[in-house]
Design a protein around this motif. Structure first.
Motif, PDB file in Angstrom:
ATOM      1  N   ARG B   6      -8.832  46.922  -1.689  1.00  0.00           N
ATOM      2  CA  ARG B   6      -7.555  46.637  -1.110  1.00  0.00           C
ATOM      3  C   ARG B   6      -6.963  48.118  -0.552  1.00  0.00           C
ATOM      4  O   ARG B   6      -6.301  48.738  -0.157  1.00  0.00           O
ATOM      5  CB  ARG B   6      -6.155  46.393  -1.733  1.00  0.00           C
ATOM      6  N   VAL B  55      -1.880  45.952   7.404  1.00  0.00           N
ATOM      7  CA  VAL B  55      -1.517  44.875   7.801  1.00  0.00           C
ATOM      8  C   VAL B  55      -2.448  44.093   6.746  1.00  0.00           C
ATOM      9  O   VAL B  55      -1.549  43.228   5.675  1.00  0.00           O
ATOM     10  CB  VAL B  55      -1.683  44.189   9.345  1.00  0.00           C
ATOM     11  N   VAL B  56      -3.999  43.820   7.348  1.00  0.00           N
ATOM     12  CA  VAL B  56      -4.562  43.010   5.896  1.00  0.00           C
ATOM     13  C   VAL B  56      -4.603  43.607   4.618  1.00  0.00           C
ATOM     14  O   VAL B  56      -4.096  42.478   4.019  1.00  0.00           O
ATOM     15  CB  VAL B  56      -6.108  43.311   6.280  1.00  0.00           C
ATOM     16  N   LEU B  59      -1.090  42.608   3.393  1.00  0.00           N
ATOM     17  CA  LEU B  59      -1.374  40.658   3.310  1.00  0.00           C
ATOM     18  C   LEU B  59      -1.670  40.232   2.122  1.00  0.00           C
ATOM     19  O   LEU B  59      -1.284  39.461   1.187  1.00  0.00           O
ATOM     20  CB  LEU B  59      -2.113  40.036   4.174  1.00  0.00           C
ATOM     21  N   LEU B  62       0.862  41.162  -0.905  1.00  0.00           N
ATOM     22  CA  LEU B  62       1.282  39.773  -1.423  1.00  0.00           C
ATOM     23  C   LEU B  62       0.847  38.684  -2.234  1.00  0.00           C
ATOM     24  O   LEU B  62       1.748  37.925  -2.249  1.00  0.00           O
ATOM     25  CB  LEU B  62       2.077  39.664   0.156  1.00  0.00           C
ATOM     26  N   ARG B  63       0.087  38.296  -0.902  1.00  0.00           N
ATOM     27  CA  ARG B  63      -1.002  37.590  -1.880  1.00  0.00           C
ATOM     28  C   ARG B  63      -0.210  38.060  -3.526  1.00  0.00           C
ATOM     29  O   ARG B  63      -0.702  36.515  -4.185  1.00  0.00           O
ATOM     30  CB  ARG B  63      -2.065  37.118  -1.141  1.00  0.00           C
ATOM     31  N   LEU B  68       3.105  35.407  -0.799  1.00  0.00           N
ATOM     32  CA  LEU B  68       2.725  34.703  -0.001  1.00  0.00           C
ATOM     33  C   LEU B  68       2.469  33.042  -0.465  1.00  0.00           C
ATOM     34  O   LEU B  68       1.162  33.252  -1.197  1.00  0.00           O
ATOM     35  CB  LEU B  68       1.681  35.061   0.503  1.00  0.00           C
TER      36      LEU B  68
END
Lengths: 221, 68
Positions: B6, B55-56, B59, B62-63, B68
């Motif tokens: 990330r 964005v990737v 996300l 968040l996962r 999410l």
């Protein structure tokens, strides 16, 4: 006497309206520059914050601002400024192959059609673009796409000299301004040929051309 | 997606955003047709890639936090 008067006129400047705060384009340029500097600072800060993993949860907001939000604004400002600037005479003249056309255009002593329109302020600004783009949205898009083609040909050197217009100049380029002018419509010399001018059977340049000076034959650079 | 992955995505996104900003700076200072064309056809796609990477990474974050 006339020379002295023209020199005096060239030294005079037109007064700006009361409360002048610059043009929209200047403001867009200023805001754009400010945002670019701000974003570059933010990006450097976020880059350094990323080095400490512990900072990760706290800095997501700043990452979104630095990589997402501010560049969006920068993109909008730059697009608007670039689009506006690409229509100026100086933009057209920035390719050296266009220099003879621009020199003649801005020469007060020249009597070519283009120079006459320029020096008498028949067209206020963006004189190249105003004559060489059709009006309406399609005209703008076509002109911009043609501009991309010009940049490509200029950069790759895939052009031939002397520079020629790609297709015959349409009367609509002249009639956009002159077509509904009462002076033009009521001119005795135009009344008979008006239908032919409107239909394109006769070109305005048949009588008023050439719009630019003849180009010398040059070898390709 | 692991945290180093990330972080790597974010670094690439930041680098692309820097390139985009430099191109924008050139257009704003010296708005020549070539600079504007490069900005339109190279700078803006680079920024689009940066946004996608952001964005990737967001996300994935968040996962990882099980939001999410």
């Amino acid at each position: 006497m006339i020379l002295a008067a023209s020199q005096a006129a060239s030294e005079l400047t037109v007064p700006l309206p009361h409360g002048w705060i610059g043009t929209t384009s200047q403001w867009i340029e200023g805001f754009g520059l400010g945002l670019v500097v701000l974003d570059l600072i933010l990006l450097v800060l976020v880059w350094y914050w990323l080095r400490g993993r512990d900072a990760m949860p706290r800095m997501w907001g700043w990452v979104l601002v630095a990589v997402g939000l501010v560049p969006l604004l920068v993109g909008f400002m730059t697009f608007a400024h670039g689009l506006e600037s690409s229509a100026t005479v100086s933009a057209c003249g920035s390719c050296h192959v266009m220099a003879p056309f621009v020199r003649d255009l801005q020469d007060p002593k020249s009597d070519t059609l283009a120079a006459t329109h320029y020096k008498n302020r028949f067209i206020l600004r963006n004189q190249c673009y105003e004559c060489h783009s059709d009006y309406g949205l399609a005209g703008t898009i076509t002109a911009k796409l043609a501009g991309v083609g010009h940049v490509w040909h200029y950069t790759t050197g895939s052009y031939t000299l002397p520079i020629k217009i790609s297709k015959p100049f349409p009367n609509s380029g002249c009639l956009e301004c002159h077509g509904e002018s009462q002076r033009f419509l009521n001119s005795p010399s135009k009344k008979e040929i008006l239908p032919d001018l409107m239909s394109g059977k006769m070109s305005c340049l048949d009588c008023h051309g050439p719009a630019h000076p003849e180009q010398k034959k040059e070898t390709h650079l | 997606m692991t945290e180093p992955r990330r972080l790597h995505l974010l670094r690439v996104a930041i680098a692309l955003a820097v390139v985009f900003n430099v191109m924008a700076l050139i257009v704003l200072i010296r708005p020549k047709p070539i600079a504007f064309t490069v900005f339109m056809f190279l700078g803006q796609p680079l920024f689009a890639v940066a946004l996608i990477l952001l964005v990737v990474a967001a996300l994935a974050e968040l996962r990882a936090r099980q939001i999410l």
